[in-house]
Enzyme design. Structure first.
Site: not given
Ligand code: PLP
Length: 379
Positions: A180-184
């Site tokens: 997901h875009p919130r991950k690294s």
């Protein structure tokens, strides 16, 4: 001092990702195919697992991982409440009941002793979360397990994280990652399940594609002369090749992106450890944090109000969020699971704040965050 708002997080895509997508579109094969297979090989090798199976998200990987562990209606799965709601939702999808365990006061990860006290004859799995990229106490959890109870790792935030010197993914359990875009690193949406167990890998590959005995790619390569068969209820959790191609490029940058996140965290840590009002995340000697997010906890005895801090940071142009809200307090779970007391979860959650954290966060912006936080807690 710049007046631009500092975002909480940012994706790190460049020309290589754009070219990779264009190549897939030009090839005409856009759904799960050769790019996903290559992405799976790269992730398996990087995390030290025999098999990697790409999915549409970590949530769907967790659903399949729990099904492959034999979890179903009537079973209980022990997991933390201090997590994103997807952790417990994946348990509900299987028809099982989540049983929430409390967290450790320093690492903010699931507490193996509390897990042990919640094991019953119905417990089928423990779903451990490596919260915001710090490995949970896997050794302690393994010791708490009884025969017939599986350990599944929610490593949504933990690609590149290590435990006892080896990468998360290599410790012999079913492990689920998120892109997901919130991950690294990100593929837009996306997930990956890794395992060393041939039977689990085979089962999860079937379940992600409606249980079809032959994959789209195999049928394509055989020019349509093989016929698939459906033996059990499966799902469409296939990652498209468009996203697999992005994942291949992101994996090439993983180590660099993690090193840059770590540099940000080290500057934050150095500044905030000086402050009695602030508790920073622990990093036990046997685990290496990936800082998928950066959390501070306000020590209550100093009287700094968490929500007031969030308001003031936003006024100063610094995006931030309240800490992880406990799952057991959400209306969905209050109704299903009734009242549960998880004192450490509740206090860490109420006293913590997410600060901006991403690989390309400039030093000048890091300094703005540090100065703002310090001025608020000392003000
Ligand atoms: C982000 C996250 C998930 C969900 O990942 P998706 O890929 O968005 O489904 C699950 N668990 C944790 C701990 C997460 O942080």
């Amino acid at each position: 001092m710049s007046s631009q708002t500092i975002p909480l997080s940012r994706t790190e895509f460049g020309d290589a990702e754009a070219r990779a997508v264009a190549d897939v579109l030009a090839s005409g094969w856009v759904t799960q195919g050769p790019k996903v297979a290559e992405f799976e090989r790269i992730v398996a090798e990087r995390v030290g697992a025999t098999h990697a199976v790409a999915t549409t998200s970590c949530t769907t990987a967790l659903h399949l991982g729990l099904l492959a562990a034999g979890v179903g209606p009537g079973d209980e799965v022990i997991c933390p409440s201090y997590s994103f709601i997807a952790t417990a939702n994946a348990v509900l999808y299987t028809g099982a009941t989540p049983v929430f365990a409390d967290i450790d006061t320093r690492t903010w990860n699931i507490d193996p002793r509390d897990v042990e006290s919640r094991i019953t004859s119905k417990t089928r799995a423990v779903l451990a979360v490596h919260q915001v990229g710090l490995a949970a106490d896997l050794r302690g959890l393994e010791a708490a397990l009884r025969p017939g109870i599986a350990l599944v790792e929610d490593a949504a935030c933990a690609i590149g994280s290590t435990y006892e010197g080896r990468p998360i993914g290599s410790h012999g359990h079913t492990v689920c990652f998120s892109f997901h875009p919130r991950k690294s690193i990100s593929t837009g949406e996306g997930g990956m399940l890794t395992t060393n167990d041939d039977a689990v890998a085979r089962h999860v590959r079937l379940l992600r594609s409606h249980g079809a005995s032959v994959s789209d790619l195999e049928r394509h390569r055989a020019h349509g002369v093989v016929f698939e068969e459906y033996r059990e209820l499966g799902y469409n959790y296939r990652m498209p090749d468009i996203q697999g191609a992005i994942g291949i490029e992101q994996m090439k940058r993983l180590d660099d992106l993690l090193a840059r996140r770590r540099a940000v965290a080290e500057r934050y840590n150095a500044a905030f450890r000086e402050m009695d009002q602030i508790e920073t995340s622990a990093e036990p000697g046997n685990a290496r944090h990936t800082y998928q997010s950066y959390l501070i906890r306000l020590r209550p005895s100093y009287g700094v109000d968490r929500d007031e801090m969030i308001r003031r940071l936003v006024e100063m142009g610094i995006s931030c969020r309240r800490g992880i809200p406990p799952i057991h307090l959400e209306p969905l779970y209050r109704h299903r699971c009734g009242a549960v007391s998880l004192p450490v979860t509740e206090s860490v959650s109420a006293e913590s704040v997410f600060l901006p954290m991403f690989a390309s966060l400039p030093q000048t912006d890091q300094d703005r965050v540090i100065d703002a936080v310090i001025s608020i807690v000392t003000g």
